[in-house]
Write a protein that holds these residues in place. Sequence first.
Motif, short mmCIF file in Angstrom:
data_model
loop_
_atom_site.label_atom_id
_atom_site.label_comp_id
_atom_site.label_asym_id
_atom_site.label_seq_id
_atom_site.Cartn_x
_atom_site.Cartn_y
_atom_site.Cartn_z
N LYS A 126 0.80 -1.23 0.40
CA LYS A 126 0.12 -0.12 -0.72
C LYS A 126 0.96 1.03 0.02
O LYS A 126 0.81 2.56 -0.71
N ALA A 127 2.40 1.03 1.07
CA ALA A 127 2.95 2.58 0.66
C ALA A 127 4.01 2.64 -0.16
O ALA A 127 3.73 3.53 -0.84
N HIS A 128 3.66 2.21 -1.11
CA HIS A 128 4.20 1.76 -2.63
C HIS A 128 3.73 1.65 -3.46
O HIS A 128 4.05 1.36 -4.87
N GLY A 129 2.74 1.51 -3.61
CA GLY A 129 1.52 2.01 -4.93
C GLY A 129 1.13 0.85 -5.50
O GLY A 129 -0.39 0.77 -6.39
N GLY A 130 1.09 -0.22 -4.85
CA GLY A 130 0.61 -1.57 -4.78
C GLY A 130 1.01 -2.82 -5.65
O GLY A 130 2.06 -2.85 -4.67
N GLY A 131 0.67 -3.60 -6.24
CA GLY A 131 1.60 -5.35 -6.66
C GLY A 131 0.73 -6.47 -5.98
O GLY A 131 -0.61 -6.33 -7.13
N ALA A 132 1.23 -7.36 -6.44
CA ALA A 132 0.63 -8.58 -6.78
C ALA A 132 0.92 -9.89 -5.86
O ALA A 132 1.90 -9.92 -5.37
N ILE A 133 -0.38 -10.57 -5.14
CA ILE A 133 -0.07 -11.23 -4.43
C ILE A 133 -0.69 -12.74 -5.29
O ILE A 133 -1.49 -12.73 -6.06
N MET A 170 -8.46 -4.14 -3.68
CA MET A 170 -8.28 -2.87 -5.00
C MET A 170 -8.23 -2.25 -5.94
O MET A 170 -7.61 -1.73 -5.92
N HIS A 171 -8.76 -1.07 -4.05
CA HIS A 171 -8.11 0.00 -4.31
C HIS A 171 -7.31 0.80 -4.05
O HIS A 171 -7.16 2.23 -4.21
N ASP A 172 -6.16 -0.21 -3.98
CA ASP A 172 -4.87 0.19 -3.40
C ASP A 172 -4.13 -0.65 -5.05
O ASP A 172 -2.97 -0.78 -4.19
N ASN A 173 -4.38 -0.57 -5.78
CA ASN A 173 -3.81 -1.27 -6.22
C ASN A 173 -3.07 -2.99 -6.24
O ASN A 173 -2.05 -3.03 -7.08
N ILE A 174 -4.05 -4.17 -5.57
CA ILE A 174 -3.16 -5.18 -4.97
C ILE A 174 -4.11 -5.91 -4.94
O ILE A 174 -5.36 -5.96 -5.44
N ARG A 175 -3.22 -6.61 -6.35
CA ARG A 175 -4.09 -7.60 -6.61
C ARG A 175 -4.08 -8.90 -5.90
O ARG A 175 -2.96 -9.40 -5.73
N PHE A 229 3.33 -15.18 -14.92
CA PHE A 229 2.14 -14.74 -15.93
C PHE A 229 0.96 -13.53 -14.69
O PHE A 229 1.21 -12.82 -15.30
N LEU A 230 0.76 -14.58 -13.13
CA LEU A 230 -0.52 -13.52 -13.21
C LEU A 230 0.26 -13.34 -11.64
O LEU A 230 -0.43 -11.90 -11.48
N CYS A 231 1.31 -13.40 -11.77
CA CYS A 231 2.68 -11.78 -10.99
C CYS A 231 3.16 -10.66 -11.80
O CYS A 231 3.41 -9.98 -11.21
N SER A 232 3.07 -10.71 -13.21
CA SER A 232 2.96 -10.26 -14.06
C SER A 232 2.42 -8.39 -14.14
O SER A 232 1.01 -8.84 -14.15
N ASP A 233 2.69 -7.30 -15.17
CA ASP A 233 1.77 -6.60 -15.41
C ASP A 233 1.26 -6.99 -17.02
O ASP A 233 0.03 -6.47 -16.64
N ASP A 234 1.23 -8.75 -17.09
CA ASP A 234 0.44 -8.97 -18.16
C ASP A 234 -0.59 -8.91 -18.21
O ASP A 234 -1.91 -9.06 -18.58
N ALA A 236 -2.74 -7.92 -15.74
CA ALA A 236 -2.99 -5.94 -14.57
C ALA A 236 -4.71 -6.39 -14.28
O ALA A 236 -5.20 -5.88 -13.58
N PHE A 237 -5.14 -6.97 -15.45
CA PHE A 237 -7.02 -6.98 -15.22
C PHE A 237 -7.44 -8.05 -14.68
O PHE A 237 -8.79 -8.53 -14.35
#
Length: 254
Positions: A126-133, A170-175, A229-234, A236-237
């Motif tokens: 959250k402090a760094h703008g998001g991420g993927a889990i 999701m609104h913290d840009n965390i997937r 794939f799931l952790c990459s920007d590919d 993102a949706f």
Amino acid sequence: MAKLAGKVAVITGGGSGIGRAISEMFASEGAKVHILDLNPDGATETASVIKQAGGACELHTVNVSKQEEVLAAVQQIGKIDILVNNAGIAHVGNVERCAEADFDRVYQVNVKGAYNALYAVIPVMKAHGGGAILNLASIASLVGIADRFAYSMSKGAIYAMSMSIARDFMHDNIRSNSISPARVHTPFVDGFISKNYPGQEEEMFEKLSKSQPIGRMAKPTEIAKLALFLCSDDAAFITGNDYPIDGGFIKLNN
């Protein structure tokens, strides 16, 4: 360009099996990998392979069931873009053959371990703008598997936590997504068969392999490719989804 260039990835249980394959693949795609593992020997071997290939990897000897250890490691790491909750253990037995100590042991590693990592990492993301889990669930979270009471419980919790995290952040840009593998051929599987079916190793390996309609177990690298794939920007949706990677086990076993 490498798919994870400039990313920092934390992978629990990265010293062996699926975790090792994910660690090596993420590093090969440009991520700086941090392995949280209770087994320093396996983690050291994984890190050595990564570094010999020109990748970046740091080790943290951590018992994921101990929150203070996980928090301390995450504090050392700083910025984190990716979290893979992979650390886990198994147990054979139905509820009548699952002692309280067995149940607690599986819960502490598989469920509390994932919670501890989520609890520590999400504020950093959250402090760094998001991420993927990415959380490693199992087909046992989706269908009934004989004699896997405690393990199924733990993987059902992983599935549910993964969906909850996706909704809440999701609104913290965390997937947040999960993968549900069927059987994967790792040293853990070989040890599991040897321990629980002594003298029947070859027969049981064949039986477990053929329980997937495709006729074999998965390779760890096949799981790692989906994780990448799931952790990459590919991806993102993509959030709030579970991906069975099961050789047809769930839909085609009829």
